[in-house]
Design an enzyme around this catalytic site. Structure first.
Site, short mmCIF file in Angstrom:
data_model
loop_
_atom_site.label_atom_id
_atom_site.label_comp_id
_atom_site.label_asym_id
_atom_site.label_seq_id
_atom_site.Cartn_x
_atom_site.Cartn_y
_atom_site.Cartn_z
CB CYS A 181 -0.88 0.06 1.25
SG CYS A 181 -1.91 -1.38 1.52
CG HIS A 185 -1.95 5.20 -1.05
ND1 HIS A 185 -2.54 6.32 -1.59
CD2 HIS A 185 -2.50 4.15 -1.72
CE1 HIS A 185 -3.42 5.96 -2.51
NE2 HIS A 185 -3.40 4.65 -2.62
NE ARG A 229 -9.97 2.42 -3.29
CZ ARG A 229 -9.54 2.72 -4.50
NH1 ARG A 229 -9.81 3.86 -5.05
NH2 ARG A 229 -8.82 1.86 -5.19
CB CYS A 233 -6.28 -0.63 -2.87
SG CYS A 233 -6.46 1.16 -2.81
#
Lengths: 272, 209
Positions: A181, A185, A229, A233
């Site tokens: 992730c 991010h 969501r 991802c």
């Protein structure tokens, strides 16, 4: 909502969608485009329809037990919906688990209504062909926390552990592209193509991002839940599919929700 | 160190302070083992993305554990191990066709569970890098590669280094964000040569004045 308002909302959306294609050529960032949509439809969001559908499902008797969900305990007592989402995920004594909203809805739908779990988890997300009950229920519940400050607890040892495991999952690199992730991010001010990326390690970005989900996706014409969501991802991360409402997804949600603490919940949101 | 790094560091430090109580014990190996077990249990096959993709190799495990900031000694060891695995072109040539490279650079497809097994993977280059001046929709996770050939020239050692970076960026920087396109079998040798040409060929739009 009256039909006039509905018609104007749909017109605005069609306009916004075509505008998006033109704007791309002018190198306007996606965030700026979304800001324009938001201004245009400031008095309504198509997610309203999904919220209304969810409210009906919440109140209407359903499942083999023909029970409504009005006795469902989302953490603030049986039937309390107002403000519940702003304190999720949390530890629940009855299940001895930390649960996010969708995991908790799953518990209520199986125990109160008697719906088999597999029936719900087989297709937990809405598609063009079919809406998803659990997703609409989530839209309703989150809408009842609008304007309420995020206050997710890490006091219970299981809550603290979920946060820590969520953080480890956030940084877990794997798959053919070596992505975590955090690859997309974990730094501030970067983007993929024209899409701005929030740095979910920082309070400011985590607050803005987390409090705007679930959201209506203009490009898909559907209201999307938070579990969706995360699912999408992981798809783009080139991972296998996370199981719906699994411990891994709840822990990751815990990490993100705690990072967003203190911000007013603003969803359901509106996204490209 | 540039301004972005400094801002990033300040943010990291302030965040770490803010949530120090929650973050306590972040190098807890018991917890790490638990997180890994949860991940292995909670992901499943979908399309071409099989569940075993969550199994980490040594490099992925180290970068995860240290949040991409591995100690110097370990970093050098990891990089050397990755470098040893690079398969250099047998014909000793590194440059292909920049036109094919540009097409490949544009494609962000490949390896997701919604991609079909027969769909070829793209280079995903514009997702993270600026390349041709004409393409204004580019990402900024990686550095700008605009004018790369103009700056570096096209001596053989430059060509070899670019090929090596595309084949396995981790041989040069252990926890780089960039995928290992050759090492992981994402792109073929011919495709990687096309990308070398996109970066270095004087005719490539990357090097257009």
């Amino acid at each position: 909502m009256n039909t006039d308002k509905l018609a104007s909302m749909l017109l605005v959306l069609a306009f916004a969608a075509s505008g998006a294609v033109q704007a791309e050529e002018k190198a306007v960032s996606d965030s700026e485009k979304i800001e324009q949509y938001r201004e245009m439809i400031s008095d309504g969001n198509p997610a309203d329809f999904d919220e209304m559908r969810g409210e009906e499902l919440w109140k209407k008797p359903g499942g083999p037990k023909q029970a409504s969900l009005e006795k469902c305990d989302l953490g603030k007592g049986a039937g309390v919906v107002k403000g519940a989402y702003a304190e999720l995920p949390r530890y629940f004594k009855d299940t001895r688990m930390v649960q996010d909203l969708e995991s908790r809805l799953l518990t209520c739908m199986t125990t109160l209504q008697g719906i088999p779990e597999e029936e719900i988890t087989a297709k937990p997300f809405a598609s063009d062909k079919k809406p998803s009950d659990i997703s609409s229920l989530a839209s309703y519940v989150v809408g009842q926390s609008k304007g309420i400050k995020m206050a997710v607890s890490t006091k219970h040892p299981k809550e603290k552990e979920a946060y820590q495991i969520g953080k480890l999952i956030f940084n877990y690199r794997a798959g053919p592209y070596d992505f975590a992730c955090s690859t997309c991010h974990g730094t501030s001010g970067s983007r993929i193509r024209m899409q701005d990326l929030p740095n979910l390690n920082t309070k400011e970005d985590a607050q803005t991002a987390y409090t705007s989900w679930p959201a209506y996706r203009v490009s898909q014409g559907l209201t999307r839940s938070f579990q969706w969501r995360l699912n999408d991802c992981f798809r783009q991360q080139r991972f296998p599919e996370p199981k719906f409402a699994s411990e891994a997804t709840v822990a990751l949600t815990m990490f993100l929700a705690v990072n967003a603490n203190g911000a007013e919940y603003a969803g359901p949101g509106l996204k490209r | 160190m540039n301004a972005k790094h400094i801002i990033g560091m300040v943010m990291t430090v302030s965040l770490a302070t803010a949530s120090a109580s929650v973050l306590a014990g972040s190098h807890d190996s018991k917890l790490e083992a638990k997180a890994t077990a949860i991940i292995k249990r909670d992901f499943r096959d979908k399309g071409i993305a099989k569940a075993d993709r969550v199994n980490q190799d040594a490099l992925q495990a180290a970068c995860s554990k240290y949040e991409d900031d591995v100690p110097d000694k370990l970093k050098a060891k990891l990089e050397a191990a990755q470098a040893k695995e690079i398969k250099w072109p047998a014909d000793g040539k590194y440059m292909g066709d920049w036109k094919a490279g540009e097409k490949l650079a544009q494609s962000g497809r490949g390896m997701t569970w919604s991609d079909k097994p027969e769909d070829p993977a793209g280079g995903n280059c514009y997702n993270c890098h600026q390349l041709s001046a004409k393409e204004i929709s580019y990402g900024t996770i990686g550095p700008s590669l605009r004018n790369y050939g103009n700056k570096k020239g096209m001596k053989e050692e430059v060509q070899r280094s670019v090929y090596g970076h595309i084949y396995n960026a981790k041989a040069y920087n252990a926890c780089a964000n960039m995928p290992r396109f050759g090492h992981m079998g994402i792109l073929s040798e011919a495709q990687m040569k096309d990308l070398v040409a996109l970066l270095l060929d004087p005719e490539s739009p990357v090097n257009a004045k």
